[in-house]
Design a protein around this motif. Structure first.
Motif, PDB file in Angstrom:
ATOM      1  N   PRO A   1     -14.497 -56.185 -41.254  1.00  0.00           N
ATOM      2  CA  PRO A   1     -13.987 -57.079 -41.119  1.00  0.00           C
ATOM      3  C   PRO A   1     -15.017 -58.440 -40.144  1.00  0.00           C
ATOM      4  CG  PRO A   1     -13.816 -54.675 -39.502  1.00  0.00           C
ATOM      5  CD  PRO A   1     -14.083 -54.737 -41.286  1.00  0.00           C
ATOM      6  N   GLU A   2     -15.992 -57.685 -40.537  1.00  0.00           N
ATOM      7  CA  GLU A   2     -17.262 -58.939 -40.099  1.00  0.00           C
ATOM      8  C   GLU A   2     -17.224 -60.262 -41.486  1.00  0.00           C
ATOM      9  OE1 GLU A   2     -18.244 -54.950 -38.855  1.00  0.00           O
ATOM     10  OE2 GLU A   2     -17.699 -55.206 -40.393  1.00  0.00           O
ATOM     11  N   GLN A   3     -17.286 -59.992 -42.149  1.00  0.00           N
ATOM     12  CA  GLN A   3     -16.495 -60.745 -43.170  1.00  0.00           C
ATOM     13  C   GLN A   3     -15.278 -61.727 -42.955  1.00  0.00           C
ATOM     14  OE1 GLN A   3     -16.566 -58.513 -46.901  1.00  0.00           O
ATOM     15  NE2 GLN A   3     -18.877 -58.720 -46.679  1.00  0.00           N
ATOM     16  N   HIS A   4     -14.330 -61.372 -42.279  1.00  0.00           N
ATOM     17  CA  HIS A   4     -13.543 -62.542 -41.926  1.00  0.00           C
ATOM     18  C   HIS A   4     -13.676 -63.153 -41.062  1.00  0.00           C
ATOM     19  CE1 HIS A   4      -9.864 -63.941 -40.554  1.00  0.00           C
ATOM     20  NE2 HIS A   4      -8.931 -63.140 -41.660  1.00  0.00           N
ATOM     21  N   PRO A   5     -13.215 -64.442 -41.822  1.00  0.00           N
ATOM     22  CA  PRO A   5     -13.966 -66.000 -41.120  1.00  0.00           C
ATOM     23  C   PRO A   5     -13.451 -65.714 -39.208  1.00  0.00           C
ATOM     24  CG  PRO A   5     -12.127 -66.392 -42.496  1.00  0.00           C
ATOM     25  CD  PRO A   5     -12.265 -65.023 -42.584  1.00  0.00           C
ATOM     26  N   PHE A   6     -12.254 -65.073 -38.996  1.00  0.00           N
ATOM     27  CA  PHE A   6     -11.987 -65.657 -37.439  1.00  0.00           C
ATOM     28  C   PHE A   6     -12.176 -64.165 -36.785  1.00  0.00           C
ATOM     29  CE2 PHE A   6      -8.424 -68.353 -39.492  1.00  0.00           C
ATOM     30  CZ  PHE A   6      -8.610 -69.022 -39.592  1.00  0.00           C
ATOM     31  N   TYR A   7     -13.666 -63.524 -37.351  1.00  0.00           N
ATOM     32  CA  TYR A   7     -14.071 -62.410 -37.064  1.00  0.00           C
ATOM     33  C   TYR A   7     -14.841 -62.538 -35.095  1.00  0.00           C
ATOM     34  CZ  TYR A   7     -16.703 -57.903 -35.489  1.00  0.00           C
ATOM     35  OH  TYR A   7     -16.813 -57.023 -35.162  1.00  0.00           O
ATOM     36  N   ASN A   8     -14.984 -63.752 -34.595  1.00  0.00           N
ATOM     37  CA  ASN A   8     -15.194 -64.368 -33.578  1.00  0.00           C
ATOM     38  C   ASN A   8     -13.776 -64.353 -32.147  1.00  0.00           C
ATOM     39  OD1 ASN A   8     -18.192 -64.122 -34.327  1.00  0.00           O
ATOM     40  ND2 ASN A   8     -17.683 -66.689 -34.337  1.00  0.00           N
ATOM     41  N   ASP A   9     -13.076 -64.747 -33.334  1.00  0.00           N
ATOM     42  CA  ASP A   9     -11.453 -64.014 -32.160  1.00  0.00           C
ATOM     43  C   ASP A   9     -11.297 -62.378 -31.954  1.00  0.00           C
ATOM     44  OD1 ASP A   9     -11.424 -67.131 -32.222  1.00  0.00           O
ATOM     45  OD2 ASP A   9      -9.891 -67.039 -34.376  1.00  0.00           O
ATOM     46  N   PHE A  10     -11.829 -61.737 -32.678  1.00  0.00           N
ATOM     47  CA  PHE A  10     -11.647 -61.021 -32.534  1.00  0.00           C
ATOM     48  C   PHE A  10     -12.790 -60.219 -31.784  1.00  0.00           C
ATOM     49  CE2 PHE A  10     -12.937 -56.048 -34.284  1.00  0.00           C
ATOM     50  CZ  PHE A  10     -12.047 -55.254 -32.894  1.00  0.00           C
ATOM     51  N   VAL A  11     -13.391 -60.644 -31.690  1.00  0.00           N
ATOM     52  CA  VAL A  11     -14.460 -60.176 -30.531  1.00  0.00           C
ATOM     53  C   VAL A  11     -14.020 -60.553 -28.963  1.00  0.00           C
ATOM     54  CG1 VAL A  11     -17.357 -60.776 -29.890  1.00  0.00           C
ATOM     55  CG2 VAL A  11     -16.487 -59.792 -32.159  1.00  0.00           C
ATOM     56  N   SER A  12     -14.165 -61.393 -29.364  1.00  0.00           N
ATOM     57  CA  SER A  12     -13.483 -62.302 -28.120  1.00  0.00           C
ATOM     58  C   SER A  12     -12.023 -61.811 -27.734  1.00  0.00           C
ATOM     59  CB  SER A  12     -12.720 -63.923 -27.827  1.00  0.00           C
ATOM     60  OG  SER A  12     -11.525 -64.025 -28.482  1.00  0.00           O
ATOM     61  N   GLY A  13     -11.422 -61.027 -28.596  1.00  0.00           N
ATOM     62  CA  GLY A  13     -10.192 -60.371 -28.285  1.00  0.00           C
ATOM     63  C   GLY A  13      -8.845 -61.287 -28.324  1.00  0.00           C
ATOM     64  N   ASP A  14      -8.649 -62.061 -28.899  1.00  0.00           N
ATOM     65  CA  ASP A  14      -7.928 -62.982 -28.772  1.00  0.00           C
ATOM     66  C   ASP A  14      -6.904 -62.085 -29.971  1.00  0.00           C
ATOM     67  OD1 ASP A  14      -7.625 -65.370 -27.242  1.00  0.00           O
ATOM     68  OD2 ASP A  14      -8.483 -66.820 -28.604  1.00  0.00           O
ATOM     69  N   ILE A  15      -7.672 -62.018 -30.884  1.00  0.00           N
ATOM     70  CA  ILE A  15      -7.161 -60.730 -32.361  1.00  0.00           C
ATOM     71  C   ILE A  15      -7.540 -59.605 -31.727  1.00  0.00           C
ATOM     72  CG2 ILE A  15      -7.784 -60.228 -34.205  1.00  0.00           C
ATOM     73  CD1 ILE A  15      -8.351 -63.145 -35.730  1.00  0.00           C
ATOM     74  N   LYS A  16      -6.708 -58.723 -31.495  1.00  0.00           N
ATOM     75  CA  LYS A  16      -6.209 -57.509 -31.294  1.00  0.00           C
ATOM     76  C   LYS A  16      -7.127 -56.679 -32.557  1.00  0.00           C
ATOM     77  CE  LYS A  16      -4.521 -59.385 -27.068  1.00  0.00           C
ATOM     78  NZ  LYS A  16      -5.540 -59.296 -26.201  1.00  0.00           N
ATOM     79  N   LYS A  17      -6.272 -56.569 -33.275  1.00  0.00           N
ATOM     80  CA  LYS A  17      -6.083 -55.285 -33.988  1.00  0.00           C
ATOM     81  C   LYS A  17      -7.271 -56.197 -35.692  1.00  0.00           C
ATOM     82  CE  LYS A  17      -3.755 -51.864 -33.125  1.00  0.00           C
ATOM     83  NZ  LYS A  17      -2.239 -50.777 -33.493  1.00  0.00           N
TER      84      LYS A  17
END
Length: 199
Positions: free
Chosen positions: A173-189
């Motif tokens: 998951p850390e390699q996904h270009p939108f991983y920061n959106d996961f950290v911020s909570g915009d991406i839930k899973k």
């Protein structure tokens, strides 16, 4: 899925002060090249970066490109996802000489050869999950399965929840270009798993 792909937005900080490397800064949502003024990067930005996206849907390709200064730990990479008749590719190129990012962005051709790995294959609008027994055989370097849900889709005005399970080429998951959106909570899973192999 089209809403998600056409709503891709890159959150890029355009900063320009200091006495360091000169890089071209520009953006275009129509093609792999853009023109803009060369600005001097801050001292902590030691590279120039070009990010190019390609969305291939039913044989038709559309592109976006960003050019800007980059931090020294940045590196070149390619991210690929494939769902049904749509392929999304994001490619980052790094260089470290003055104005080295002034040429067109690059999209490395993908290998369409089936690789023997299968992933569950689904997309759900306005949903936090999609369960299916349907699978799709992955191709080329896409040998992992990606599950994403959250604010992924865009209706032209707002982002809203949707979910997909697809083939991808990233290993975590850390390699996904939108991983920061996961950290911020915009991406839930955001999960990357091994594919279903026939072997």
């Amino acid at each position: 899925m089209n809403a998600f792909l056409t709503g891709v937005i890159f959150l890029v900080a355009f900063t320009a002060t200091g006495n360091s490397l000169d890089c071209v800064h520009c953006y275009s949502n129509d093609g792999t090249d853009c023109s803009g003024e060369a600005i001097t990067c801050t001292d902590d930005m030691t590279h120039c970066r070009t990010i190019t996206s390609e969305i291939m849907q039913d044989g038709d390709a559309s592109h976006q490109v960003f050019k800007f200064c980059a931090e020294p730990e940045e590196h070149s990479w390619i991210h690929r996802e494939e769902l049904s008749t749509t392929v999304f590719q994001l490619e980052s190129q790094i260089c470290n000489t003055d104005n080295c990012n002034q040429g067109p962005g690059q999209i490395t051709p993908r290998d369409n050869t089936p690789n023997g790995v299968k992933c569950k294959h689904c997309f759900e609008d306005h949903s936090s999950d999609c369960e299916t027994e349907e699978t799709r055989e992955c191709t080329g370097d896409m040998n992992k399965c990606l599950f994403m849900s959250g604010l992924l889709c865009y209706n032209g005005k707002d982002y809203y929840d949707c979910t997909h399970r697809i083939c991808t080429n990233i290993a975590s998951p850390e390699q996904h270009p939108f991983y920061n959106d996961f950290v911020s909570g915009d991406i839930k899973k955001l999960e990357v798993t091994e594919g279903i192999s026939d072997a």
